[in-house]
Design a protein around this motif. Structure first.
Motif, PDB file in Angstrom:
ATOM      1  N   ARG A  70       3.002  -5.314   2.766  1.00 23.66           N
ATOM      2  CA  ARG A  70       2.023  -5.998   3.617  1.00 23.66           C
ATOM      3  C   ARG A  70       2.181  -7.492   3.375  1.00 23.66           C
ATOM      4  N   THR A  91      -4.989  -8.996   4.633  1.00 20.04           N
ATOM      5  CA  THR A  91      -6.167  -8.733   5.446  1.00 20.04           C
ATOM      6  C   THR A  91      -6.824 -10.030   5.925  1.00 20.04           C
ATOM      7  N   ARG A 141       0.872  -1.168   0.000  1.00 22.20           N
ATOM      8  CA  ARG A 141       0.000   0.000   0.000  1.00 22.20           C
ATOM      9  C   ARG A 141       0.907   1.215   0.000  1.00 22.20           C
ATOM     10  N   SER A 179     -11.207   2.358   2.400  1.00 18.01           N
ATOM     11  CA  SER A 179     -10.411   1.890   1.259  1.00 18.01           C
ATOM     12  C   SER A 179     -11.258   1.629   0.018  1.00 18.01           C
ATOM     13  N   GLY A 180     -12.247   2.495  -0.225  1.00 14.93           N
ATOM     14  CA  GLY A 180     -13.034   2.414  -1.444  1.00 14.93           C
ATOM     15  C   GLY A 180     -14.138   1.381  -1.439  1.00 14.93           C
ATOM     16  N   ARG A 181     -14.457   0.823  -0.289  1.00 14.57           N
ATOM     17  CA  ARG A 181     -15.455  -0.247  -0.242  1.00 14.57           C
ATOM     18  C   ARG A 181     -16.854   0.239  -0.620  1.00 14.57           C
ATOM     19  N   ASN A 235     -15.669   6.765   2.521  1.00 12.77           N
ATOM     20  CA  ASN A 235     -15.227   5.802   1.514  1.00 12.77           C
ATOM     21  C   ASN A 235     -13.707   5.693   1.490  1.00 12.77           C
ATOM     22  N   ARG A 236     -13.034   6.832   1.673  1.00 14.49           N
ATOM     23  CA  ARG A 236     -11.570   6.821   1.703  1.00 14.49           C
ATOM     24  C   ARG A 236     -11.067   6.053   2.925  1.00 14.49           C
ATOM     25  N   ASP A 271     -16.234  -6.453  -0.692  1.00 13.92           N
ATOM     26  CA  ASP A 271     -15.719  -6.972   0.573  1.00 13.92           C
ATOM     27  C   ASP A 271     -16.806  -7.196   1.622  1.00 13.92           C
ATOM     28  N   THR A 301      -2.949  -3.677   8.295  1.00 14.31           N
ATOM     29  CA  THR A 301      -4.410  -3.745   8.175  1.00 14.31           C
ATOM     30  C   THR A 301      -5.038  -2.901   9.272  1.00 14.31           C
ATOM     31  N   ARG A 302      -5.786  -1.886   8.897  1.00 13.35           N
ATOM     32  CA  ARG A 302      -6.310  -0.931   9.869  1.00 13.35           C
ATOM     33  C   ARG A 302      -7.575  -1.420  10.563  1.00 13.35           C
TER      34      ARG A 302
END
Length: 400
Positions: A152, A161, A147, A269-271, A265-266, A316, A203-204
């Motif tokens: 990662r 993830t 990333r 991660s765009g989900r 959304n940011r 996701d 992974t946040r």
């Protein structure tokens, strides 16, 4: 003939194998097979070959449900319809995880839920340690994603993830089984594990959720409850219903014209973008549909990340996947199961499972593991025997 068959089944149950033994045999097979599917061992194996083990486990569960278990005719009709819906979803989507999960949810009747979680923890803990060891020794590939300029690592799992999700669910299972002895030392231990996982996977979401586990469970199981504490723990059951519904609405109505949605959304991660695209391109079906997804997972996904990053498209969120991919009917049944478990335990003033499911729901809004038996054992509490964790009772003792 009917009496003879009943006597034969009774003899088999008493002398050869019990329904519980059949369940745990199937559970072990499916846990191992489903875990292997999510590792880089699949570079050397064919998915169809491994899935036959899952289908065999499902066959054993069907035997348990219809021969060893005892339901009334209305319950058998409901079970048969649910299994049929799961079967049609598998045929339409070519994804078997939901069908396998529903087999275990319905096949867990009369099984002590603490034993289920303990078995899940023991098997998955050993499997995860082995797969990490194999990857570090170079026996299988340790895929490195990135990333920005941050690498990662996945340590033998298909994607970073997914590795952190395994750790999250194992921490949940550990805390569920040992909630009475949770203290600051164990909290520090979990914090150290969480920090290590973040450094490895970057992974946040799971990092944040693992941090929440101990305070949420301690709050839910504390014998001393103020009005504020009672209000919070009594809220888990309806949050487990409202949060998925809210996330679906946010995704469906997502627009780049709303700065708040864009910022959310940011963070995700765009989900929201990919979920909204899924709604727009494929819509919602009753029985599920096959859609073309291209994720980062596995060796093929890593190659695509390097060579064609704009080809990524993956839904996701477990709840969005249920509506778009698996079918609305299974989505409604899943939400009913979550609500039923949460309300049942809350009515008995036992908030441990609702708090666990609250964390599972938070994770499932972002990740796809809600109905994957290799990750989530907690929906199996629907028909299993759940001990009285907080209010005494003959089953309150820890399962040995």
């Amino acid at each position: 003939m009917n009496t003879y068959l009943k006597d034969k089944v009774r003899w088999v149950n008493n002398k050869v194998i019990s329904g519980e033994q059949l369940f745990f045999f199937a559970f072990t097979i499916s846990l191992i097979a489903s875990f292997v599917v999510n590792t880089t061992f699949m570079i050397y194996l064919r998915i169809n070959q491994v899935n036959w083990f899952n289908y065999f486990a499902l066959f054993l569960l069907v035997i348990k449900i219809y021969i060893f278990d005892s339901f009334n005719w209305k319950e058998y009709i409901a079970i048969t319809i649910t299994l049929a819906l799961a079967f049609f979803s598998w045929k339409n989507t070519q994804i078997n995880t939901v069908m396998i999960m529903f087999g275990f949810i319905l096949g867990a009747k009369n099984i002590n839920f603490n034993k289920i979680v303990r078995h899940y923890f023991n098997v998955n803990f050993v499997l995860l340690l082995l797969i990490i060891l194999y990857s570090l020794l170079g026996i299988i590939r340790n895929l490195a994603f990135f990333r920005g300029d941050v690498f990662r690592y996945s340590l033998g799992i298909d994607y970073s993830t997914d590795l952190s999700a395994y750790v999250f669910y194992l921490c949940l299972a550990y805390c569920y089984l040992n909630y009475r002895s949770l203290n600051w030392k164990k909290f520090i231990g979990i914090l150290i594990i969480d920090t290590i996982m973040y450094l490895i996977t970057n992974t946040r979401v799971d990092t944040f959720l693992i941090l929440l586990i101990v305070p949420v469970i301690v709050l839910a199981t504390s014998s001393v409850k103020t009005k504020m504490k009672k209000f919070i723990v009594s809220s888990f059951w309806y949050l487990n219903i409202i949060l998925p519904y809210t996330f679906v609405l946010l995704t469906y109505y997502f627009t780049f014209g709303n700065p708040i949605m864009v910022k959310l959304n940011r963070i995700l991660s765009g989900r929201l973008t990919y979920g909204e695209e899924g709604f727009e391109k494929y819509g919602v079906t009753l029985f599920g549909q096959k859609i073309a997804e291209h994720g980062w997972g596995g060796a093929k996904g890593l190659t695509m990340m390097k060579n064609n990053p704009f080809g990524y498209f993956y839904i996701d969120s477990s709840f969005i996947r249920l509506l778009i991919i698996n079918g609305t009917l299974l989505g409604v049944i899943t939400l009913f199961i979550i609500a039923f478990i949460s309300i049942r335990e809350t009515i008995h003033h036992d908030y441990l499972l609702p708090s666990i499911l609250f964390l599972v729901v938070l994770s499932s809004m972002i990740d796809q593991h809600l109905l994957e038996i290799t990750y989530d054992p907690f929906l199996l509490s629907f028909l299993s025997i759940v001990p009285f964790n907080l209010n005494g009772g003959s089953q309150n003792d820890k399962i040995k």
